[in-house]
Structure formats: structure tokens, C-alpha cells
Design a protein around this motif. Structure first.
Motif, PDB file in Angstrom:
ATOM      1  N   ASP A  87      42.884  32.553  39.652  1.00 36.74           N
ATOM      2  CA  ASP A  87      42.398  33.936  39.681  1.00 36.74           C
ATOM      3  C   ASP A  87      42.961  34.698  38.496  1.00 36.74           C
ATOM      4  OD1 ASP A  87      41.445  36.422  40.306  1.00 36.74           O
ATOM      5  OD2 ASP A  87      42.711  36.721  42.084  1.00 36.74           O
ATOM      6  N   LYS A  95      43.840  40.505  35.253  1.00 41.65           N
ATOM      7  CA  LYS A  95      45.197  40.722  35.747  1.00 41.65           C
ATOM      8  C   LYS A  95      46.179  40.779  34.581  1.00 41.65           C
ATOM      9  CE  LYS A  95      45.007  38.272  40.196  1.00 41.65           C
ATOM     10  NZ  LYS A  95      45.185  39.480  41.040  1.00 41.65           N
ATOM     11  N   ASN A 113      37.953  32.092  39.300  1.00 34.88           N
ATOM     12  CA  ASN A 113      37.645  33.467  38.864  1.00 34.88           C
ATOM     13  C   ASN A 113      38.111  33.614  37.420  1.00 34.88           C
ATOM     14  OD1 ASN A 113      36.751  36.130  39.070  1.00 34.88           O
ATOM     15  ND2 ASN A 113      38.689  36.867  39.944  1.00 34.88           N
ATOM     16  N   ASP A 151      38.408  41.596  40.396  1.00 34.95           N
ATOM     17  CA  ASP A 151      39.640  40.974  40.907  1.00 34.95           C
ATOM     18  C   ASP A 151      39.666  40.976  42.438  1.00 34.95           C
ATOM     19  OD1 ASP A 151      42.055  39.686  40.795  1.00 34.95           O
ATOM     20  OD2 ASP A 151      43.213  41.473  40.238  1.00 34.95           O
ATOM     21  N   ALA A 152      38.758  41.696  43.064  1.00 30.64           N
ATOM     22  CA  ALA A 152      38.634  41.613  44.525  1.00 30.64           C
ATOM     23  C   ALA A 152      37.566  40.552  44.819  1.00 30.64           C
ATOM     24  CB  ALA A 152      38.265  42.970  45.109  1.00 30.64           C
ATOM     25  N   GLU A 153      37.877  39.318  44.368  1.00 34.69           N
ATOM     26  CA  GLU A 153      36.885  38.231  44.424  1.00 34.69           C
ATOM     27  C   GLU A 153      36.967  37.422  45.709  1.00 34.69           C
ATOM     28  OE1 GLU A 153      39.799  37.874  43.165  1.00 34.69           O
ATOM     29  OE2 GLU A 153      40.402  35.962  44.047  1.00 34.69           O
TER      30      GLU A 153
HETATM   31 MN    MN Z   1      41.783  38.620  42.539  1.00 37.07          MN
END
Ligand code: MN
Ligand code: BES
Ligand code: ZN
Length: 468
Positions: A238, A245, A288, A315-317
Motif C-alpha cells: 500500500d 503515503k 495499491n 489511500d482508503a483502498e
Molecule cells: Mn491505504
């Protein structure tokens, strides 16, 4: 690599045994010859017999010296013996053979002792290995000890999958691991690579050269009436996607498939544990990635079942891939109970730290059973609220839902993620485990080893075995 030792079971230690672990407790005198009366010895070392205490005593033996490891067992509870087994193993360095005398205890205690000892001996190393002790159990009920070994091995499998670097661990690799587990455990296996109806999994995976997968494992024991579906987040790395991030938050993100690893490991252990219900395991696998083909903040995707989601933060995957799997389970698998497990939010880690998982549930008996299983196994959970008032924060101006609070208030992030998932459960009895904290440990401690912990494997196996 994982648990290298294949424990053996004997009645007495070999005559030349160098490391012999012997239990002691409040009313339990060790059955060995010691250089001093046991009370004097323990007083000298200020040992009370609590679990985790180990007093090492050199004892003349034949022409040489043997080391007796007096280990505290407290009241002989499973939790104490799990800790005791781990502490003893941690006292022996290198590849020596450790003979562990099993205390006279209930079967659950013997299983916990073996589980703790074997999990503490877990190592993961690419390159020259660190050798763990070989373990021989002396006395005790072999069936119970083997039960503990099976649970430890399942947990170690999850740790291996989590600790594997993402340069190796593509979605296809993770699916292949599931296929191998299925083959050796006699499970049904299916993988979907086209993902036609799974818009969430496709959108999250579209930025990576390693394409996404949905894995489905099936276990159907004869005579089973109830059906439980387990759903695991399988993000093999991620980066956050275009909502990138920072370095600090990204470097441990090979852990982001820990929920999926737990589902795979649990599925592989169901038959041996005699779980009496039908179980389907779904693992939504995607990387991701950050690239020119990645989804963009503001894109709108269509989840399984037709609901549209505005992706305000890439990022809210996790919730996007889980939503597809939950909706699919509801529409196609007719489950009586659905449980998902995911490293879903940094907010859960902030709220509960590294030892407790966050539990959300729409069904009281399910919540109670999971909390009980958590206490019994050491995979502890804390119940969190599904606060209906916050649901409106996930409204979107242009789609059915937004994947994050559109006002970006950033509050109660773990609750918001759970509310998002609940939309896809079709009102079925559902529990959500946000394990962003406990999926990974920063240091060895008891049976926990640094890195991936396999949190949830012991918990879910116990919960599933308890279902009639
Ligand atoms: Mn994430
Ligand atoms: N995989 C992360 C959550 C995570 C954070 C797991 C730390 C383990 C340790 C998840 O995909 C994520 O990035 N969540 C975001 C959600 C936010 C954008 C609403 C988070 O928690 O910051
Ligand atoms: Zn994630």
C-alpha cells in the motif's frame, strides 16, 4: 523457515540432555534433583512461580553439567502456560535441543504450552538463518500438544505470508500460496482475474504492473448447516496510490495483506481442527501502486452489486476491495455470518495500540463469541461502536457513497471505515476486525515475534470450532 523444529514427544529426557525445562508453581515442586532445596533456590532468585519466570540452574549430571530451566506456570491457566512455553524457548539460544517437561495440567493448558513454545521459536530470515532450538515435549497428553502445534503452524503460515517482501508478494503470488494451502488441506479453490463486476478491486489494482485477484477458498464438511464467510484484505503493498503515503507510513505496508493471510491460514487449518460449519474464505488481492495508470482522487467506481463510490482518497483502498467481496458474499453465498479482517485504518492503531484489535459487529451473539475467543486465545479484541450519526459523513455529492469523509474532518477514521463496509453487508450478521495495530509487532514478546504476528488466526479458529 517458519517453525523449523518438528517437535517430538517422549516420556523421559535423554540421558545426555543438556537443556531440560521443568515446571514449578505455588504448590508444584520440580521433579528434579537440584543443588539446593527448591525453596532456597527460588528465594535466592526471587522467583514466585509466575508464568514467564525462568530460573536457570546448573546441575551436575554424569561427568558434565546439565542446565535445568525451572519455569513458572502460575495457576496453570492456558494463558499462563502459553507465556511459560514462550519464555522457556526464549532462554535457549542456537540450535540446541530443549526438553520441556509438560506440567500435569488440563489438555487446554498443554495445547497452550506447545503453542507458546513453538510460536516463540518462529523465525523469518532471507539469507543466513538464525537457528531456533529443537523442541522435545516430555510427558503430557500428546493429542493436546499436537493441537497446540497445529494452531502454532497455522499462525506461522500467516506470519510467513506477511513477512514476505512485496517484491515477491504480488497478488498472483498470494493467490498461488492460497492455491497450495487449498491443495494440501483439501479445500475448493477458485480465483477471479477478470473481475468484471468487481470495480473496487479493479480500481485499486489498476495502477500496478501486478494485476489484482479475488481468491475464494471453500470448506464444506459433511452435515454442515451453517455457513460462515471470512473476508480478508489482501493489499500486497500500500503506497497510498496517488494519495501517496509519506515514507514513514509506507515502509511497513507489506503488512497490508495481513487480514488475507489470516483468512488463508485459518482456511488451511479448519479440517484438522474439526470445524463443523461450512466456511468460505475470500481474499481480495491488489497492489495499491503509484503510477500513471493508478486511479485518481475524484474518480467514481462501481462496486460489486452496482453501488457507486466517489474515491476521494486513494489511500482508503482497503474498504474498496472489501466492499466488493462483502457484496459478493451477500449476493452469491447466502452466508449466515460474515466476518472480515483487515489492516484497515491507522486510526484503529492510534485508538487501541499494538495489542488489541478493533471489533465492530451488527450481531450481539457474534460479538460476544468473538470477544470470548479473543480472551481465550490471546488475540484480544475491543468492541467499538457503529455510530449511525456519522454515516452521513460518507455521503457523496455525485455518487452513492464517498470512500472517506468528504469534509476531510478525519475524525473517528476506524468507525467511518466500518460504517462504509456495513453498507455492503446486506444486513447479515456481520463482524469487522480492524487489525492495523496488532497485525505487526515492533519487538519479540512472549509468543509474539517481531514483524507479522498472524493476529486473528488463533481467534478465528477457536471461534469457528465453537460453532455447532
Ligand atoms: Mn491505504
Ligand atoms: N493500510 C492502511 C491502514 C494502516 C495504517 C494499516 C497503519 C497499518 C498501519 C490503509 O489502507 C490506509 O491507508 N488508511 C488510511 C485511511 C484514510 C485515508 C481515511 C489511514 O488510516 O490513514
Ligand atoms: Zn491499506
Amino acid at each position: 523457515m517458519p517453525i523449523e523444529t518438528t517437535p517430538t514427544f517422549v516420556a523421559e529426557p535423554a540421558a545426555d540432555a543438556q537443556f531440560v525445562a521443568v515446571p514449578f508453581g505455588r504448590d508444584l515442586a520440580p521433579p528434579v534433583e537440584l543443588p539446593l532445596p527448591v525453596d532456597a533456590l527460588l528465594a535466592h532468585y526471587e522467583a514466585k512461580g509466575d508464568p514467564g519466570e525462568v530460573v536457570e540452574v546448573p546441575v551436575a549430571h554424569g561427568t558434565g553439567v546439565r542446565r535445568v530451566l525451572l519455569y513458572g506456570v502460575g495457576d496453570g491457566s492456558a494463558a499462563g502456560l502459553r507465556r511459560a512455553g514462550a519464555s522457556v524457548v526464549r532462554k535457549v539460544k542456537g540450535g540446541a535441543t530443549l526438553w520441556i517437561r509438560v506440567p500435569e495440567t488440563a489438555d487446554a493448558g498443554a495445547a497452550a504450552l506447545a503453542e507458546g513454545a513453538l510460536l516463540a521459536s518462529y523465525t523469518f530470515r532471507i539469507g543466513a538463518g538464525r537457528t531456533a532450538p529443537k523442541i522435545v515435549f516430555v510427558g503430557g497428553d500428546e493429542e493436546a500438544l499436537r493441537r497446540g502445534e497445529r494452531v502454532a503452524r497455522a499462525t506461522a503460515l500467516a506470519r510467513d505470508l506477511i513477512n514476505t517482501p512485496s517484491s515477491i508478494k504480488s497478488p498472483a503470488w498470494l493467490a498461488d500460496q492460497a492455491r497450495e494451502v487449498a491443495a494440501s488441506a483439501g479445500l475448493g479453490f477458485r480465483e477471479d482475474t477478470a473481475l468484471d463486476e468487481f470495480g473496487g478491486i479493479r480500481a485499486v489494482g489498476q495502477g500496478s504492473v501486478n494485476p489484482p485477484r479475488l481468491v475464494e477458498l471453500t470448506y464444506a464438511p459433511e452435515g454442515a448447516t451453517r455457513h460462515v464467510v471470512l473476508v480478508g484484505k489482501g493489499i500486497t503493498f500500500d503506497t497510498g496510490g496517488l494519495s501517496l503515503k509519506p515514507e514513514e507510513g509506507m515502509k511497513t505496508m507489506k503488512t497490508d495483506m495481513a487480514g488475507g493471510a489470516t483468512v488463508i491460514a485459518v482456511m488451511g487449518a479448519l479440517a484438522a481442527a474439526g470445524v463443523p460449519v461450512r466456511v468460505t474464505g475470500l481474499v481480495a488481492c491488489a497492489e495499491n501502486a503509484f503510477s500513471g495508470s493508478a486511479q485518481r482522487p475524484g474518480d467514481v467506481i462501481t462496486q460489486y452489486g452496482g453501488r457507486t463510490v466517489e474515491v476521494l482518497n486513494t489511500d482508503a483502498e482497503g474498504r474498496l476491495v472489501l466492499a466488493d467481496a462483502l457484496a459478493y458474499a451477500d449476493a452469491e453465498l447466502a452466508p449466515d455470518i460474515v466476518i472480515d479482517i483487515a489492516t484497515l485504518t491507522g486510526a484503529a492503531k492510534v485508538a487501541l495500540g499494538l495489542r488489541l484489535g478493533a471489533l465492530y459487529a451488527t450481531d450481539e451473539p457474534l460479538a460476544a463469541a468473538l470477544l470470548e475467543a479473543g480472551e481465550a486465545t490471546g488475540d484480544r479484541l475491543w468492541r467499538m461502536p457503529l455510530i449511525d450519526d456519522y454515516r452521513a459523513d460518507l455521503d457523496s455529492d455525485i455518487a452513492d457513497l464517498a470512500n472517506v469523509d468528504r469534509r476531510m474532518s478525519g475524525s473517528a477514521g476506524s468507525v467511518a471505515a466500518a460504517l462504509f463496509l456495513r453498507e455492503f453487508t446486506g444486513g447479515r450478521p456481520w463482524a469487522h476486525l480492524d487489525v492495523a495495530g496488532p497485525a505487526r509487532a515492533t519487538a519479540d514478546d512472549g509468543e509474539i515475534t517481531k514483524g507479522g504476528t498472524g493476529f486473528g488466526v488463533r481467534l478465528l479458529l477457536r471461534y469457528l470450532a465453537s460453532l455447532g
